[in-house]
Structures are given as structure tokens and as C-alpha cells.
Scaffold this motif. Structure first.
Motif, mmCIF file in Angstrom:
data_model
loop_
_atom_site.group_PDB
_atom_site.id
_atom_site.type_symbol
_atom_site.label_atom_id
_atom_site.label_comp_id
_atom_site.label_asym_id
_atom_site.label_seq_id
_atom_site.Cartn_x
_atom_site.Cartn_y
_atom_site.Cartn_z
ATOM 1 N N VAL A 88 8.856 -3.166 0.257
ATOM 2 C CA VAL A 88 8.306 -3.333 -1.080
ATOM 3 C C VAL A 88 8.294 -4.811 -1.480
ATOM 4 O O VAL A 88 7.308 -5.325 -2.012
ATOM 5 C CB VAL A 88 9.128 -2.505 -2.100
ATOM 6 C CG1 VAL A 88 8.671 -2.770 -3.507
ATOM 7 C CG2 VAL A 88 9.010 -1.021 -1.783
ATOM 8 N N ARG A 90 8.192 -7.402 0.394
ATOM 9 C CA ARG A 90 7.214 -8.119 1.198
ATOM 10 C C ARG A 90 5.829 -7.998 0.556
ATOM 11 O O ARG A 90 5.101 -8.982 0.424
ATOM 12 C CB ARG A 90 7.206 -7.499 2.590
ATOM 13 C CG ARG A 90 6.664 -8.366 3.653
ATOM 14 C CD ARG A 90 6.995 -7.774 4.997
ATOM 15 N NE ARG A 90 6.095 -8.340 5.987
ATOM 16 C CZ ARG A 90 4.913 -7.832 6.271
ATOM 17 N NH1 ARG A 90 4.525 -6.733 5.678
ATOM 18 N NH2 ARG A 90 4.146 -8.416 7.158
ATOM 19 N N ALA A 91 5.486 -6.783 0.132
ATOM 20 C CA ALA A 91 4.190 -6.558 -0.511
ATOM 21 C C ALA A 91 4.110 -7.358 -1.810
ATOM 22 O O ALA A 91 3.075 -7.925 -2.137
ATOM 23 C CB ALA A 91 4.005 -5.072 -0.797
ATOM 24 N N ASP A 94 3.611 -11.047 -1.112
ATOM 25 C CA ASP A 94 2.234 -11.242 -0.672
ATOM 26 C C ASP A 94 1.285 -11.247 -1.861
ATOM 27 O O ASP A 94 0.401 -12.091 -1.963
ATOM 28 C CB ASP A 94 1.869 -10.124 0.316
ATOM 29 C CG ASP A 94 0.532 -10.389 0.964
ATOM 30 O OD1 ASP A 94 0.250 -11.564 1.251
ATOM 31 O OD2 ASP A 94 -0.229 -9.428 1.165
ATOM 32 N N PHE A 95 1.491 -10.327 -2.784
ATOM 33 C CA PHE A 95 0.597 -10.207 -3.936
ATOM 34 C C PHE A 95 0.732 -11.401 -4.873
ATOM 35 O O PHE A 95 -0.217 -11.805 -5.530
ATOM 36 C CB PHE A 95 0.880 -8.908 -4.692
ATOM 37 C CG PHE A 95 -0.173 -8.567 -5.719
ATOM 38 C CD1 PHE A 95 -1.443 -8.218 -5.312
ATOM 39 C CD2 PHE A 95 0.111 -8.615 -7.067
ATOM 40 C CE1 PHE A 95 -2.428 -7.913 -6.249
ATOM 41 C CE2 PHE A 95 -0.863 -8.311 -8.010
ATOM 42 C CZ PHE A 95 -2.139 -7.956 -7.590
ATOM 43 N N GLU B 148 -6.856 -9.290 -4.563
ATOM 44 C CA GLU B 148 -6.577 -8.793 -3.204
ATOM 45 C C GLU B 148 -7.357 -9.581 -2.153
ATOM 46 O O GLU B 148 -6.883 -9.786 -1.048
ATOM 47 C CB GLU B 148 -6.946 -7.305 -3.098
ATOM 48 C CG GLU B 148 -6.069 -6.409 -3.924
ATOM 49 C CD GLU B 148 -4.917 -5.805 -3.131
ATOM 50 O OE1 GLU B 148 -5.091 -4.689 -2.647
ATOM 51 O OE2 GLU B 148 -3.867 -6.456 -2.992
ATOM 52 N N SER B 215 9.472 -1.596 -9.180
ATOM 53 C CA SER B 215 8.666 -0.968 -8.131
ATOM 54 C C SER B 215 9.233 0.398 -7.794
ATOM 55 O O SER B 215 10.430 0.565 -7.615
ATOM 56 C CB SER B 215 8.560 -1.847 -6.892
ATOM 57 O OG SER B 215 9.709 -2.564 -6.686
ATOM 58 N N ARG B 240 0.049 -2.904 -8.165
ATOM 59 C CA ARG B 240 0.169 -3.192 -6.731
ATOM 60 C C ARG B 240 1.439 -2.556 -6.166
ATOM 61 O O ARG B 240 1.442 -2.002 -5.066
ATOM 62 C CB ARG B 240 0.184 -4.710 -6.519
ATOM 63 C CG ARG B 240 0.371 -5.146 -5.077
ATOM 64 C CD ARG B 240 -0.843 -4.812 -4.228
ATOM 65 N NE ARG B 240 -0.591 -5.038 -2.812
ATOM 66 C CZ ARG B 240 -0.023 -4.160 -2.000
ATOM 67 N NH1 ARG B 240 0.348 -3.001 -2.470
ATOM 68 N NH2 ARG B 240 0.185 -4.426 -0.740
ATOM 69 N N GLU B 244 1.885 0.395 -3.413
ATOM 70 C CA GLU B 244 2.671 0.189 -2.192
ATOM 71 C C GLU B 244 3.624 1.361 -1.931
ATOM 72 O O GLU B 244 3.670 1.885 -0.822
ATOM 73 C CB GLU B 244 3.470 -1.125 -2.320
ATOM 74 C CG GLU B 244 4.327 -1.461 -1.120
ATOM 75 C CD GLU B 244 3.508 -1.805 0.115
ATOM 76 O OE1 GLU B 244 2.351 -2.216 -0.040
ATOM 77 O OE2 GLU B 244 4.033 -1.630 1.230
ATOM 78 N N ALA B 248 3.270 3.667 1.264
ATOM 79 C CA ALA B 248 4.297 3.545 2.304
ATOM 80 C C ALA B 248 5.258 4.729 2.316
ATOM 81 O O ALA B 248 5.721 5.147 3.376
ATOM 82 C CB ALA B 248 5.067 2.242 2.124
#
Lengths: 149, 276
Positions: A88, A90-91, A94-95, B148, B215, B240, B244, B248
């Protein structure tokens, strides 16, 4: 005359596997890049994403995170929890625009001294090619600027 | 009878019968298009309740106010589907007992308000299930896709520009029903993980930490986004992250009151393609 760029890399490792692996690399007299500063923690599950941010905040060009292979955790499942968290995080990085190449993850057991040395070498080379993390160091510089109205 | 009238009557019954000690709903705001939270504990006040398409705030955060539920009495609250999901998460994280929450469910499509049948969170599982199946909302998707497609450098610059506006008022945290920590990580100073000044680095760190803590928990109610005084598109980051965890781990936050938090559980075969 400017010095050639030497990346500063922080490695967060677990004491039972990767740290012992690093030890093995040392006792086996394996050579690896001196750019890495190792920080030993009890388990990969102890590695909070805050550590990664702090390393970057203090000027690291790259961060490594490594621990026991799945199933080998000294605390039975610390690395499973860590794995989800990294996925999570890592995403998220990246974002936000922090290139994922700057934060690397691996599993290195106590028997994998060779893998440890190779891992450090490849990552150091990769980050040397990427160059200093300038976008982030600009932010750090701003924090040191004197106050103005 | 309009849904507003129905819910007023129901609130009156519950309050006068003593079934609930308080109704948390919406009242008139400072302007015609605004609604503000309304806390009613007397049956005479139910006429002040308003329910229309301007009722967008997620009120579930008020349920974890200190001491509100500690007397084990029930509290009724007006909730949209996101709010119901938020109550599920709060129950799953042991922040409240879902039995104490009486739900006045409603949903808004366009200007039409419709009632959602049910009293307790379990009864809304079909509604929540259909949101999970349904396509993501089209609003703001354009900007999301634009981000993105950017390179990491461009994305960094984009967020740097956005976060430069941040004044570290923490309104996003205060408005969020999931941010209930008594002591937030940014309020701790030993060690000081996040820079407290509102310079870009501190703003970056704060927003990364906030998004990470949400998250797998964020229900995308939009409270943070609306609370932000400088209009940082926080919903994009939350979206986002939700995407994810759904992709995932097939985790959709707030499905039930017993759902395991995604970052406090694991599967042995979780994806690990990125680990060397």
C-alpha cells in the motif's frame, strides 16, 4: 571542482535474517558498496512507513528494506503484515511522485550473504544512475531557509 | 409523506419513547444551500431537522465523541451509504458498539432523496455490496487519470504545487470520521516524525501519513475534501488508496461490522512481485 555523486542509502533490516545475512557477508569477506547505512530492527513488522519518510527527510537518496522470507519470521508473521503495508505504501509513494526505484524491498535470509552483497551493489548502482533525489532535497532546503514574511 | 416528514416522525417517536437519547441530523445552515449538523435530544425539536440533497456531510464522526456512547444508551444518526460504511469500520475497530447506533439511512441521486430501509448496520449490507460492484463515480475522474498518466517527476511537481497551499490547519483530520486517535502522530513530538511547520516538506509528510493511515479505511465520503480551506484534492489520494486495497487485497472498506482491517490482517499468498 565537484565531487562525484555518492548515493546515501539507508537500509532498514530485521535482526534475525537480513542483519545476520549482512554479518555473513562480512565474515565471508564479501565486498559491497560502502554507501549503505544499516539500521537494525527487531522485525520487518517494526518498520513503520514513518522510518522511510524520515530517511528521505534527512537526505537519503535511497531506502532499502529487507527481512526474513515469508514463513521464516522469528515472530511467525511480522513479515506478512509488513508485506501488506509495503504494498500500500509503495502505491502511495508512487501516486505522490516519489519514484518507486528509490525505495527497494527484499527478502534476505541469514544464509544469503552473497545475495545481500549483490543486492546492496545493484541498488547502489541503480541509485547512482538515478542521481541525487533533487526534487526532495529542494524541499529539505526550503525547511532550512530563514523565516520571511 | 416526504422522507423528511417520515424521518421527523420517526425521530419524534424514538425520542419521546426514550429509545434513543439523541438524534444527530441536519439542520438549516448559514446560507440556503448549506446544512449544519444538528443534535436533538428533545422530541419538541424534531421540526428543525432538514433532509434534502444538500445534506452531504458524513455525520458518523460525531458518534465517537468522547463519552457519547459510554452510557450504553442508543443514538440515532442520519447517514448516507458512506456513513453506514464508516460506522461498520468504527465497529470493526472497536470504537463503538454498532447495536447502539440507530440509522436513518438515505441516499441522494441528483436532487432526489430516497430512504434506505433498515435500522442497524447489518440491514444495509445489500446497499454496500451494490456500491462495491458499481462503477466508480465519474466525478473528478478526469483529473485522476491525468495524474496517473504523469511521470513521477510531473506528479511530484503537481502535488508539490497542491501541498504548497496547505496551511496545516488539520481540518481534514478533524472532519474525518476515521481520524479518531486521541493523540495524532503529528501532535507527538518525541520523536517528531512530521515537520510541524507548513513548509512544503512538512506538508508532503503530513499528507502522506494521513493518506497512509486512511488506506483501507477511507469510505470516500469527501468530508476532508470539503473541509480543506485551500481546496487540495485530497479525495484523489484517498481514491487511489481505496483502489489499491481493492485491487491487491479485494478489500472494500466498511462491508460489515466484523470485517478485519486490511492492514491488520494478511494472507500467506499476498502479492509480492515488487520484493526482490
Amino acid at each position: 571542482m565537484s565531487e562525484p555523486f555518492e548515493p546515501k542509502i539507508i537500509a532498514f533490516v530485521c535482526t534475525y535474517c537480513t542483519y545476520a545475512g549482512a554479518d555473513l557477508a562480512g565474515t565471508s569477506r564479501l565486498k559491497y558498496a560502502p554507501n549503505v547505512r544499516i539500521i537494525r530492527l527487531p522485525c520487518t513488522g517494526r518498520i513503520s512507513p514513518m522510518f522511510i519518510l524520515k530517511a528521505l527527510q534527512k537526505g537519503a537518496d535511497g531506502v532499502l528494506i529487507s527481512g526474513c522470507h515469508p514463513g521464516d519470521c522469528h515472530f511467525t508473521h511480522g513479515n506478512y503484515h509488513a508485506r501488506r503495508r509495503w504494498m500500500v505504501f509503495r502505491a502511495l509513494l508512487d501516486f505522490i511522485g516519489i519514484p518507486p526505484e528509490r525505495v527497494k524491498y527484499s527478502w534476505i535470509s541469514a544464509a544469503e550473504g552473497v545475495k545481500f552483497a549483490e543486492f546492496i551493489n545493484t541498488v547502489t548502482e541503480d541509485i547512482r544512475k538515478l542521481g541525487p533525489f533533487e526534487q526532495y532535497s529542494q524541499l529539505i532546503e526550503q525547511t532550512q531557509a530563514s523565516a520571511s514574511l | 409523506m416526504s422522507i423528511e416528514e417520515q424521518y421527523r416522525t420517526r425521530a419524534k417517536e424514538l425520542l419521546s419513547g426514550g429509545a434513543v437519547k439523541m438524534v444527530i441530523g441536519y439542520g438549516k445552515g448559514t446560507t440556503a444551500s448549506r446544512r449544519r449538523p444538528l443534535f436533538i435530544s428533545s422530541p419538541d425539536d424534531v421540526e428543525r431537522l432538514v433532509l434534502d440533497d444538500a445534506c452531504i456531510t458524513n455525520l458518523s464522526g460525531y458518534l465517537v465523541s468522547e463519552g457519547l456512547l459510554s452510557d450504553e444508551k442508543r443514538v440515532a444518526v442520519f447517514l448516507r451509504p458512506e456513513g453506514i460504511r464508516a460506522v461498520n469500520i468504527l465497529a470493526a475497530e472497536s470504537q463503538l458498539d454498532a447495536e447502539q447506533i440507530v440509522i436513518f439511512g438515505f441516499d441522494v441521486s441528483g436532487t432526489e432523496v430516497r430512504a434506505l430501509k433498515g435500522i442497524h448496520v447489518e440491514e444495509f449490507s445489500d446497499v454496500i455490496g451494490s456500491i462495491k460492484e458499481g462503477a466508480p463515480e465519474a466525478s473528478e475522474e478526469e483529473l485522476f487519470e491525468k495524474i496517473e498518466k504523469m511521470s513521477p517527476q510531473e506528479r511530484f511537481s503537481f502535488w508539490q504545487e497542491e501541498f504548497a497551499k496547505c496551511i496545516k490547519c488539520y481540518a481534514c483530520r478533524q472532519a474525518c470520521p476515521m481520524c479518531y486517535c486521541r493523540r495524532c502522530i503529528v501532535d507527538s513530538n518525541q520523536p517528531q516524525w512530521v515537520n510541524t511547520s507548513s513548509h512544503s516538506l512538512g506538508n508532503f509528510e503530513w499528507n502522506i501519513v494521513r493518506a497512509f493511515h486512511l488506506s483501507g479505511r477511507c469510505v470516500e465520503c469527501g468530508n476532508c475534501d470539503r473541509a480543506c480551506p485551500v481546496n487540495i484534492p485530497l479525495r484523489l489520494i484517498n481514491h487511489r488508496m481505496a483502489e489499491e486495497v481493492l485491487g491487491a487485497f479485494d478489500h472494500f472498506a466498511g462491508m460489515s461490522k466484523t470485517q478485519e482491517p486490511v492492514l491488520a490482517s494478511f494472507k500467506k499468498d499476498d502479492s509480492e512481485t515488487f520484493i526482490l
